[in-house]
Design a protein around this motif. Sequence first.
Motif, short mmCIF file in Angstrom:
data_model
loop_
_atom_site.label_atom_id
_atom_site.label_comp_id
_atom_site.label_asym_id
_atom_site.label_seq_id
_atom_site.Cartn_x
_atom_site.Cartn_y
_atom_site.Cartn_z
N LYS A 18 0.83 -1.21 0.00
CA LYS A 18 0.00 0.00 0.00
C LYS A 18 0.86 1.25 0.00
N VAL A 19 2.01 1.21 0.65
CA VAL A 19 2.90 2.37 0.64
C VAL A 19 3.42 2.59 -0.78
N CYS A 96 0.18 1.11 18.89
CA CYS A 96 -0.88 0.43 18.15
C CYS A 96 -0.54 0.45 16.66
N LEU A 97 -1.17 -0.43 15.93
CA LEU A 97 -1.01 -0.45 14.48
C LEU A 97 -1.82 0.68 13.86
N ASN A 98 -1.38 1.17 12.71
CA ASN A 98 -2.20 2.10 11.94
C ASN A 98 -3.40 1.31 11.45
N SER A 99 -4.57 1.91 11.53
CA SER A 99 -5.76 1.14 11.16
C SER A 99 -6.16 1.30 9.71
N GLY A 100 -5.25 1.79 8.86
CA GLY A 100 -5.48 1.67 7.44
C GLY A 100 -6.09 2.84 6.70
N THR A 101 -5.96 4.05 7.22
CA THR A 101 -6.46 5.21 6.53
C THR A 101 -5.35 6.25 6.44
N VAL A 102 -5.07 6.69 5.23
CA VAL A 102 -4.06 7.72 5.02
C VAL A 102 -4.67 8.79 4.11
N PHE A 103 -4.58 10.03 4.54
CA PHE A 103 -5.06 11.16 3.75
C PHE A 103 -3.88 12.08 3.52
N TRP A 104 -3.72 12.55 2.26
CA TRP A 104 -2.67 13.52 2.03
C TRP A 104 -3.07 14.54 0.98
N ILE A 113 7.40 12.76 2.13
CA ILE A 113 7.04 11.86 3.23
C ILE A 113 6.72 10.47 2.71
N LEU A 114 5.92 10.38 1.64
CA LEU A 114 5.57 9.08 1.07
C LEU A 114 6.81 8.34 0.55
N ILE A 115 7.67 9.06 -0.14
CA ILE A 115 8.89 8.44 -0.66
C ILE A 115 9.80 7.99 0.48
N ASP A 116 9.94 8.81 1.51
CA ASP A 116 10.75 8.42 2.67
C ASP A 116 10.18 7.18 3.35
N TRP A 117 8.85 7.13 3.44
CA TRP A 117 8.19 5.97 4.06
C TRP A 117 8.51 4.71 3.24
#
Length: 143
Positions: A18-19, A96-104, A113-117
Amino acid sequence: SRKNCRFGPNLLADAWCKVKAMVLADKYVDKKNSKVKAFLFLDSDAVITVNYSMTVVLSYIQKDLHWDVRSKPVALNQDGPGWSCKFTLGRGYELCLNSGTVFWMRSPEATRILIDWWTSAGEPYATQSTKFPPKWRTKVVTL
């Protein structure tokens, strides 16, 4: 598919796909010179508990939670005091785990940030300061 979720020679856990997908979506829209201003990524098992438009939800986040999208263009939610968070904490993890929602919001900072991730998927854990064990990179934590 999982065979495509690689960083160099490393076969990664499915969650890393997903990343990679977010980085590719951001890059694709940038190449098309689209008028897209924001992205919302939802895991297939994400749960939406409000019946409002995204405009209303974002207004609430910006106003009541004091979120400045210009300085922090990426928002990730973390599972709160629900079952999955308690399960994770009960296994000795400190977060805790991220629960699966990302907004940018589309911006150079969000892209970085996305590329670094994504790039962090290929870094040796010895160079990272993390509370999560190395197995999280290559194995799915089953709940």
